[in-house]
Design a protein around this motif. Structure first.
Motif, PDB file in Angstrom:
ATOM      1  N   ASP A   1       0.815  -1.227   0.000  1.00 29.60           N
ATOM      2  CA  ASP A   1       0.000   0.000   0.000  1.00 29.60           C
ATOM      3  C   ASP A   1       0.842   1.267   0.000  1.00 29.60           C
TER       4      ASP A   1
ATOM      5  N   SER B   1       0.002   6.941  -2.872  1.00 30.14           N
ATOM      6  CA  SER B   1       0.137   7.739  -4.079  1.00 30.14           C
ATOM      7  C   SER B   1       0.864   9.039  -3.741  1.00 30.14           C
ATOM      8  N   GLY B   2       1.791   9.412  -4.581  1.00 31.19           N
ATOM      9  CA  GLY B   2       2.536  10.644  -4.364  1.00 31.19           C
ATOM     10  C   GLY B   2       3.769  10.495  -3.502  1.00 31.19           C
TER      11      GLY B   2
ATOM     12  N   ASN C   1       9.998   8.478  -6.326  1.00 32.63           N
ATOM     13  CA  ASN C   1       8.721   8.731  -7.002  1.00 32.63           C
ATOM     14  C   ASN C   1       7.986   7.426  -7.291  1.00 32.63           C
TER      15      ASN C   1
ATOM     16  N   ALA D   1       5.434   4.491  -7.748  1.00 35.31           N
ATOM     17  CA  ALA D   1       4.028   4.340  -8.099  1.00 35.31           C
ATOM     18  C   ALA D   1       3.303   3.726  -6.915  1.00 35.31           C
ATOM     19  N   PRO D   2       2.027   4.058  -6.706  1.00 32.51           N
ATOM     20  CA  PRO D   2       1.295   3.423  -5.607  1.00 32.51           C
ATOM     21  C   PRO D   2       1.203   1.922  -5.814  1.00 32.51           C
TER      22      PRO D   2
END
Length: 339
Positions: A47, A50-51, A100, A102-103
């Protein structure tokens, strides 16, 4: 690193033949003196938000020393990894950084081939023959008589040391008094909360817990007496199985006696197998792999969060904050002599 290098140099003063003679009465008493196995250390960071700009991952790596050899067979990871080593204790680790991200998730699998030997300095009667009063500690070992965050050397632990070890004069005799006290007064019990942190004061009050809780007050009492003592942690191997999953970690302790060197103890294993009470003072069997030593650990590169209480599971930070959404699985498989 300084502490591990010193330990290696000190071995030069204790020839292998002497160690073998000291261990004669214990060797091969309960289990084979050596085990060779493949050890798989798998974990998934789940999990990932995002971001997330930076995900940092550390995992302990077993290293070769006088008690085990460890060879990396493979490392599977979503990004490039590197091996690092922290300077205080010399613990090795795998480090990875995901920029950076990705989720989603990131899975890591490290596989090793390990040979572990029984580590025995002899039994209490043998060790007592060369016992001496605690003496001036090498400057490079001062860290091992200093307190840790959860192993103080004042207050209740100091009072307990006076009560338990105060009447003894020798290093080995003091260690045996602490060992006997904890073996008799504590119980291996992982019910409820509070256990598993290696909080020496909590353990003395609760008189129960797991391996961390047995060995933290032992280390604390010896340090009060000026005796270097250290915390070792890794994973246990089932004694009568040749493969399978490993549910969790195991830890033990060592103390330093000037005439003998480092001496291992495993009070919690002795408590679980009462017939091994005498054996586990001065010896630990080959049914284990060590991943790290020490408490209050600063990783390499240094983490942004606080020092780790101990280092056996992976540690992850997301954008500078500890991140605990992890799945972990550990397993082993014995290597047959023909392989």
């Amino acid at each position: 690193m300084r502490l591990r290098v010193l330990s290696s140099l000190l071995l030069l003063f204790f020839p292998a033949c002497q160690l073998a003679a000291q261990a004669t009465s214990n060797a091969q008493k309960f289990s084979p003196p050596t085990r060779t196995f493949r050890f798989t250390y798998n974990f998934t960071v789940k999990d990932i938000p995002s971001g997330a700009k930076r995900v940092r991952v550390w995992a302990p790596v077993p290293q070769t020393d006088q008690h085990q050899t460890a060879r990396v067979l493979s490392v599977k990871a979503p990004v490039k990894t590197r091996m690092t080593q922290e300077p205080e204790y010399g613990n090795r680790m795998m480090y990875a950084e995901i920029q950076n991200s990705a989720p989603g998730k990131a899975e890591f699998t490290l596989q090793y081939e390990v040979t572990r030997w029984e580590y025995s300095r002899g039994n209490y009667a043998q060790l007592e023959r060369t016992d001496q009063k605690p003496t001036v500690v090498f400057a490079s070992m001062h860290r091992l008589i200093a307190p840790d965050s959860l192993i103080p050397t004042d207050g209740k632990i100091k009072a307990l040391a006076v009560e338990v070890t105060g009447s003894q004069s020798g290093t080995v005799a003091k260690a045996k008094a602490a060992y006997d006290y904890l073996f008799t007064n504590m119980r291996y019990d992982k019910t409820g909360s509070g256990w598993g942190r290696g909080d020496a004061v909590w353990a003395c009050d609760a008189k129960r817990g797991n391996c961390t809780d047995f060995h933290s007050p032992f280390i604390g009492m010896l340090r009060v007496d000026g005796i270097p003592a250290r915390f070792d942690i890794g994973f246990p191997l089932p004694e009568n199985k040749d493969k399978g999953d490993i549910a969790g970690y195991h830890c033990w302790a060592e103390f330093y006696a000037r005439k003998t060197g480092w001496i291992p103890v495993d009070i919690s294993e002795a408590w679980k197998a009462k017939q091994k009470e005498d054996y586990f003072f001065g010896s630990v069997d080959a049914n284990r792999v060590q991943l790290s030593t020490g408490r209050d650990i600063a990783l390499s590169p240094k983490q942004d969060g606080p020092a780790l209480n101990y280092f056996v599971y992976p540690y992850v930070e997301v954008d500078g904050k500890p991140y605990y959404k992890l799945d972990k699985q550990f397993s082993f498989e014995e290597v047959k002599s023909s392989e």
